[in-house]
Design an enzyme around this catalytic site. Structure first.
Site, PDB file in Angstrom:
ATOM      1  N   LYS A  25      -8.172  90.063 -41.183  1.00 41.26           N
ATOM      2  CA  LYS A  25      -9.047  89.275 -40.307  1.00 41.26           C
ATOM      3  C   LYS A  25      -9.513  90.117 -39.124  1.00 41.26           C
ATOM      4  O   LYS A  25     -10.710  90.232 -38.868  1.00 41.26           O
ATOM      5  CB  LYS A  25      -8.279  88.059 -39.793  1.00 41.26           C
ATOM      6  CG  LYS A  25      -8.925  87.356 -38.608  1.00 41.26           C
ATOM      7  CD  LYS A  25      -8.217  86.077 -38.219  1.00 41.26           C
ATOM      8  CE  LYS A  25      -7.116  86.289 -37.237  1.00 41.26           C
ATOM      9  NZ  LYS A  25      -7.543  86.367 -35.826  1.00 41.26           N
ATOM     10  N   ASN A  26      -8.571  90.704 -38.386  1.00 44.80           N
ATOM     11  CA  ASN A  26      -8.945  91.345 -37.115  1.00 44.80           C
ATOM     12  C   ASN A  26      -9.714  92.639 -37.320  1.00 44.80           C
ATOM     13  O   ASN A  26     -10.489  93.042 -36.459  1.00 44.80           O
ATOM     14  CB  ASN A  26      -7.706  91.552 -36.249  1.00 44.80           C
ATOM     15  CG  ASN A  26      -7.135  90.218 -35.797  1.00 44.80           C
ATOM     16  OD1 ASN A  26      -7.811  89.186 -35.891  1.00 44.80           O
ATOM     17  ND2 ASN A  26      -5.898  90.214 -35.335  1.00 44.80           N
ATOM     18  N   ARG A  96     -12.597  83.678 -29.398  1.00 43.64           N
ATOM     19  CA  ARG A  96     -12.782  84.622 -28.300  1.00 43.64           C
ATOM     20  C   ARG A  96     -13.120  86.023 -28.809  1.00 43.64           C
ATOM     21  O   ARG A  96     -13.664  86.837 -28.076  1.00 43.64           O
ATOM     22  CB  ARG A  96     -11.570  84.621 -27.403  1.00 43.64           C
ATOM     23  CG  ARG A  96     -10.272  84.864 -28.120  1.00 43.64           C
ATOM     24  CD  ARG A  96      -9.122  84.663 -27.188  1.00 43.64           C
ATOM     25  NE  ARG A  96      -9.435  85.118 -25.862  1.00 43.64           N
ATOM     26  CZ  ARG A  96      -9.539  86.400 -25.498  1.00 43.64           C
ATOM     27  NH1 ARG A  96      -9.385  87.323 -26.413  1.00 43.64           N
ATOM     28  NH2 ARG A  96      -9.816  86.743 -24.267  1.00 43.64           N
ATOM     29  N   CYS A 120      -6.327  80.815 -24.168  1.00 37.99           N
ATOM     30  CA  CYS A 120      -5.946  80.028 -25.342  1.00 37.99           C
ATOM     31  C   CYS A 120      -4.463  79.703 -25.189  1.00 37.99           C
ATOM     32  O   CYS A 120      -3.862  80.025 -24.172  1.00 37.99           O
ATOM     33  CB  CYS A 120      -6.238  80.796 -26.626  1.00 37.99           C
ATOM     34  SG  CYS A 120      -5.166  82.200 -26.839  1.00 37.99           S
ATOM     35  N   ARG A 125      -5.660  85.559 -21.295  1.00 38.53           N
ATOM     36  CA  ARG A 125      -6.489  86.498 -22.071  1.00 38.53           C
ATOM     37  C   ARG A 125      -7.764  86.914 -21.343  1.00 38.53           C
ATOM     38  O   ARG A 125      -8.888  86.681 -21.769  1.00 38.53           O
ATOM     39  CB  ARG A 125      -6.786  85.887 -23.439  1.00 38.53           C
ATOM     40  CG  ARG A 125      -5.459  85.533 -24.125  1.00 38.53           C
ATOM     41  CD  ARG A 125      -5.525  85.239 -25.555  1.00 38.53           C
ATOM     42  NE  ARG A 125      -5.857  86.424 -26.336  1.00 38.53           N
ATOM     43  CZ  ARG A 125      -6.060  86.346 -27.657  1.00 38.53           C
ATOM     44  NH1 ARG A 125      -5.983  85.181 -28.255  1.00 38.53           N
ATOM     45  NH2 ARG A 125      -6.364  87.406 -28.349  1.00 38.53           N
ATOM     46  N   PRO A 126      -7.608  87.520 -20.188  1.00 35.77           N
ATOM     47  CA  PRO A 126      -8.781  87.989 -19.429  1.00 35.77           C
ATOM     48  C   PRO A 126      -9.495  89.117 -20.177  1.00 35.77           C
ATOM     49  O   PRO A 126      -8.980  89.654 -21.156  1.00 35.77           O
ATOM     50  CB  PRO A 126      -8.160  88.504 -18.138  1.00 35.77           C
ATOM     51  CG  PRO A 126      -6.760  88.829 -18.479  1.00 35.77           C
ATOM     52  CD  PRO A 126      -6.349  87.879 -19.564  1.00 35.77           C
ATOM     53  N   ASP A 128     -10.921  91.715 -18.230  1.00 33.65           N
ATOM     54  CA  ASP A 128     -11.201  92.664 -17.136  1.00 33.65           C
ATOM     55  C   ASP A 128     -11.225  94.114 -17.589  1.00 33.65           C
ATOM     56  O   ASP A 128     -12.039  94.916 -17.103  1.00 33.65           O
ATOM     57  CB  ASP A 128     -10.206  92.469 -15.993  1.00 33.65           C
ATOM     58  CG  ASP A 128      -8.751  92.481 -16.469  1.00 33.65           C
ATOM     59  OD1 ASP A 128      -8.492  92.035 -17.606  1.00 33.65           O
ATOM     60  OD2 ASP A 128      -7.881  92.955 -15.723  1.00 33.65           O
ATOM     61  N   ASP A 309       1.939  89.537 -33.184  1.00 39.18           N
ATOM     62  CA  ASP A 309       1.434  88.547 -34.151  1.00 39.18           C
ATOM     63  C   ASP A 309       2.458  88.199 -35.223  1.00 39.18           C
ATOM     64  O   ASP A 309       2.202  87.322 -36.038  1.00 39.18           O
ATOM     65  CB  ASP A 309       0.147  89.055 -34.827  1.00 39.18           C
ATOM     66  CG  ASP A 309      -1.003  89.061 -33.853  1.00 39.18           C
ATOM     67  OD1 ASP A 309      -2.078  89.579 -34.203  1.00 39.18           O
ATOM     68  OD2 ASP A 309      -0.831  88.572 -32.725  1.00 39.18           O
ATOM     69  N   VAL A 331       3.716  91.368 -24.869  1.00 42.61           N
ATOM     70  CA  VAL A 331       2.261  91.540 -24.943  1.00 42.61           C
ATOM     71  C   VAL A 331       1.510  90.363 -24.320  1.00 42.61           C
ATOM     72  O   VAL A 331       0.602  90.539 -23.525  1.00 42.61           O
ATOM     73  CB  VAL A 331       1.819  91.766 -26.406  1.00 42.61           C
ATOM     74  CG1 VAL A 331       0.305  91.869 -26.501  1.00 42.61           C
ATOM     75  CG2 VAL A 331       2.494  93.016 -26.977  1.00 42.61           C
ATOM     76  N   ARG A 401      -7.347  79.529 -39.483  1.00 42.97           N
ATOM     77  CA  ARG A 401      -8.136  80.586 -38.826  1.00 42.97           C
ATOM     78  C   ARG A 401      -7.733  81.954 -39.367  1.00 42.97           C
ATOM     79  O   ARG A 401      -8.545  82.877 -39.384  1.00 42.97           O
ATOM     80  CB  ARG A 401      -7.887  80.585 -37.305  1.00 42.97           C
ATOM     81  CG  ARG A 401      -8.311  79.337 -36.620  1.00 42.97           C
ATOM     82  CD  ARG A 401      -8.228  79.490 -35.128  1.00 42.97           C
ATOM     83  NE  ARG A 401      -8.949  80.695 -34.673  1.00 42.97           N
ATOM     84  CZ  ARG A 401      -9.179  80.940 -33.392  1.00 42.97           C
ATOM     85  NH1 ARG A 401      -8.744  80.115 -32.472  1.00 42.97           N
ATOM     86  NH2 ARG A 401      -9.843  82.019 -33.026  1.00 42.97           N
TER      87      ARG A 401
HETATM   88  C1  EPZ Z   1      -6.079  91.304 -30.503  1.00 42.84           C
HETATM   89  O1  EPZ Z   1      -6.356  90.437 -29.419  1.00 42.84           O
HETATM   90  C2  EPZ Z   1      -5.896  90.419 -31.725  1.00 42.84           C
HETATM   91  N1  EPZ Z   1      -7.134  89.674 -31.971  1.00 42.84           N
HETATM   92  C3  EPZ Z   1      -4.724  89.458 -31.489  1.00 42.84           C
HETATM   93  O2  EPZ Z   1      -4.540  88.739 -32.698  1.00 42.84           O
HETATM   94  C4  EPZ Z   1      -3.465  90.275 -31.203  1.00 42.84           C
HETATM   95  O3  EPZ Z   1      -2.410  89.381 -30.907  1.00 42.84           O
HETATM   96  C5  EPZ Z   1      -3.722  91.202 -30.004  1.00 42.84           C
HETATM   97  O4  EPZ Z   1      -4.864  92.042 -30.282  1.00 42.84           O
HETATM   98  C6  EPZ Z   1      -2.533  92.099 -29.716  1.00 42.84           C
HETATM   99  O5  EPZ Z   1      -2.241  92.869 -30.841  1.00 42.84           O
HETATM  100  C7  EPZ Z   1      -8.160  90.298 -32.586  1.00 42.84           C
HETATM  101  O6  EPZ Z   1      -8.101  91.474 -32.920  1.00 42.84           O
HETATM  102  C8  EPZ Z   1      -9.381  89.465 -32.842  1.00 42.84           C
HETATM  103  P1  EPZ Z   1      -5.302  92.747 -26.325  1.00 42.84           P
HETATM  104  P2  EPZ Z   1      -6.870  91.082 -28.013  1.00 42.84           P
HETATM  105  O7  EPZ Z   1      -6.593  92.990 -25.625  1.00 42.84           O
HETATM  106  O8  EPZ Z   1      -7.766  92.224 -28.298  1.00 42.84           O
HETATM  107  C9  EPZ Z   1      -4.180  91.649 -21.845  1.00 42.84           C
HETATM  108  C10 EPZ Z   1      -4.270  86.889 -34.050  1.00 42.84           C
HETATM  109  O9  EPZ Z   1      -3.271  86.191 -34.177  1.00 42.84           O
HETATM  110  N2  EPZ Z   1      -5.587  91.993 -21.536  1.00 42.84           N
HETATM  111  O10 EPZ Z   1      -4.604  93.892 -26.972  1.00 42.84           O
HETATM  112  O11 EPZ Z   1      -7.371  89.973 -27.184  1.00 42.84           O
HETATM  113  C11 EPZ Z   1      -4.088  90.387 -22.693  1.00 42.84           C
HETATM  114  O12 EPZ Z   1      -4.139  89.235 -21.884  1.00 42.84           O
HETATM  115  C12 EPZ Z   1      -4.727  87.321 -32.672  1.00 42.84           C
HETATM  116  O13 EPZ Z   1      -4.961  87.339 -35.004  1.00 42.84           O
HETATM  117  C13 EPZ Z   1      -5.987  91.999 -20.196  1.00 42.84           C
HETATM  118  O14 EPZ Z   1      -5.189  91.717 -19.297  1.00 42.84           O
HETATM  119  O15 EPZ Z   1      -5.492  91.617 -27.416  1.00 42.84           O
HETATM  120  C14 EPZ Z   1      -2.762  90.555 -23.372  1.00 42.84           C
HETATM  121  O16 EPZ Z   1      -1.729  90.137 -22.507  1.00 42.84           O
HETATM  122  C15 EPZ Z   1      -3.976  86.608 -31.586  1.00 42.84           C
HETATM  123  N3  EPZ Z   1      -7.278  92.313 -19.903  1.00 42.84           N
HETATM  124  C16 EPZ Z   1      -2.678  92.060 -23.602  1.00 42.84           C
HETATM  125  O17 EPZ Z   1      -3.609  92.657 -22.688  1.00 42.84           O
HETATM  126  C17 EPZ Z   1      -8.178  92.641 -20.887  1.00 42.84           C
HETATM  127  O18 EPZ Z   1      -9.342  92.942 -20.561  1.00 42.84           O
HETATM  128  C18 EPZ Z   1      -3.046  92.499 -25.015  1.00 42.84           C
HETATM  129  O19 EPZ Z   1      -4.325  92.000 -25.295  1.00 42.84           O
HETATM  130  C19 EPZ Z   1      -7.751  92.621 -22.230  1.00 42.84           C
HETATM  131  C20 EPZ Z   1      -6.444  92.307 -22.539  1.00 42.84           C
END
Ligand code: EPZ
Length: 420
Positions: A25-26, A96, A120, A125-126, A128, A309, A331, A401
């Site tokens: 998916k991702n 998102r 969510c 999930r910012p 920034d 995940d 995470v 999903r």
């Molecule tokens: C991806 O989300 C995946 N989604 C998530 O899978 C997965 O859990 C996650 O990576 C971690 O492996 C997709 O690929 C579509 P991150 P993503 O940016 O990119 C913080 C599923 O079940 N953060 O690595 O959103 C964030 O809040 C989903 O398939 C910031 O603070 O994850 C989190 O605490 C759920 N600012 C951490 O970093 C930002 O700008 C990791 O988030 C971005 C992220």
């Protein structure tokens, strides 16, 4: 009659047989966004039939892109008329990951107006880090009325450091930098397989990206990219979920289409828990558990650490392990919603901040429970497969999903599960 939105699972059946894992998916979601970086058509194979994929199709169609299913798992994406730079709230709020179109929008249309993705169940999930990266590449960004509005005359390569190896931010910046002028270096980049796959796809399009899978990714911008044909890798999280299904039911299951390297941390933890894992010709694994389950400690970390995940799924397994296990979620800040529902099924779980202390019990017992997010919902299915009695799980749209026909796959393995 409203959509059937509940599973009824009668537990106690050791799963037996073979399951074929669907496309990731991702990886599909970010590669679908990357198709917008050219005006040529791309063909993606092994795309999973999932709600999140349908949502991404709606988003890129809104941007003017032609998307057609050539067969049940092959997508043709033709961005020749890609001309709309606005991704509306109604679409972004359903998924998102739609935010991943921001890189291609800035790279191709030099403009983007995207609804700010909400949080969510698993966290705020910012975005920034994404915005910091786009500003470093020269974009002017304002946020108003829940929308992010960005414009750039020309994307110029730059050095970008991420406080956390964000998967999505690494993907978004990589896509924008591919068509920027000059060199971009992303430091503390995410090393996940989905990032490596996206970079490999971009390089096949003609991008010049190196360092994929390490924490420093270098992108040398090019003038234009071409359409390509690409095969999406199998879904490591679906595979890990079925590995736990075999373990938690005391069965023997062959899981086909896996990349063992991508599942290393999951396999190591299953073996520590006393589960037998036999890797067969590098593409499948046989998981068997005839004995009892040992409790193990888990710390979720960015790849190659234990994947967040799979945290919920392992928590379900630990509820019936011998001993006490501690699961630490490093995470996301709020990813233990499933603990409450597992407790309803008789699990002994204490949540203390980012830690969960799980004391194994002999047996779970069926109870009505509710999925609150995708992987937490999957954990409840796993618990239901092991519990005594018939467990009712509501709000299973969360599960749809990320899992293709999960009940059919489980039925083929002998599970007593029905959707109503
Ligand atoms: C991806 O989300 C995946 N989604 C998530 O899978 C997965 O859990 C996650 O990576 C971690 O492996 C997709 O690929 C579509 P991150 P993503 O940016 O990119 C913080 C599923 O079940 N953060 O690595 O959103 C964030 O809040 C989903 O398939 C910031 O603070 O994850 C989190 O605490 C759920 N600012 C951490 O970093 C930002 O700008 C990791 O988030 C971005 C992220």
């Amino acid at each position: 009659m409203q959509n059937p939105d509940r599973f009824f699972i009668t537990g106690g059946v050791p799963l037996q047989g073979t399951v074929i894992i669907d496309g990731a998916k991702n990886s599909a979601l970010s590669i679908m966004a990357a198709c917008l970086l050219t005006n040529e058509k791309s063909i993606l194979k092994n795309v999973p039939q999932l709600k999140d994929v349908y949502s991404m199709i709606e988003v890129i169609k809104t941007l003017g892109v032609k998307v057609v299913w050539k067969d049940s798992n092959t997508l043709s994406i033709d961005p020749d008329d890609f001309n709309n730079y606005e991704a509306p709230y109604e679409l972004v709020k359903t998924m998102r990951a739609s935010f991943l179109v921001m890189g291609p929008l800035l790279a191709r249309l030099k403009k983007a107006k995207i609804s700010l993705p909400g949080g969510c169940a698993i966290g705020a999930r910012p975005v920034d880090f994404h915005l910091k990266g786009f500003r470093a590449l020269g974009a002017e960004i304002i946020t108003e009325k829940g929308y992010i509005q960005a414009e750039v005359k020309k994307l110029i390569g730059n050095d970008i450091y991420f406080d956390f190896p964000s998967l999505g931010a690494t993907e978004n910046i990589m896509m924008a930098a591919a068509l920027a002028e000059g060199i971009t270096m992303i430091e503390n980049a995410a090393k996940d397989p989905e990032v490596v796959e996206l970079g490999t796809f971009l390089n096949k399009m003609g991008a010049k990206i190196s360092g994929l899978g390490t924490d420093i990714i270098t992108i040398k911008g090019v003038k234009e990219l071409n359409g390509v044909n690409y095969l999406i890798i199998p879904d490591r999280i679906e595979a890990g979920t079925f590995m736990v299904a075999a373990a938690i039911t005391g069965g023997t299951v062959e899981i086909k289409h896996i990349n063992p390297y991508y599942l290393k941390s999951c396999i190591v933890k299953l073996e520590e828990a006393g589960i037998k894992v036999d890797i067969e010709d590098d593409d499948s694994a046989i998981i068997s558990n005839s004995g009892n389950i040992k409790s193990v400690d888990i710390k979720t970390m960015p790849f190659p650490g234990f994947p967040t995940d799979l945290q919920a799924q392992f928590m379900a397994l630990m509820t019936i392990a011998n001993g006490t296990s501690i699961i630490t979620e490093n995470v996301f800040e709020n990813r233990f919603a499933h603990a409450g529902d597992l407790r309803r099924m008789g699990a002994d779980i204490k949540v203390e901040g980012r830690n969960c202390i799980i004391k194994g019990v002999k047996k779970l017992s069926a109870a009505p429970v509710m999925a609150s997010d995708l992987r937490g919902g999957a954990a409840l299915v796993l618990a239901g497969l092991a519990a005594e009695g018939t467990t009712e799980i509501s709000r299973i749209y969360h599960i749809d999903r990320g899992y293709v026909k999960i009940e059919d796959k489980l039925k083929n393995l002998g599970a007593k599960i029905k959707r109503e």
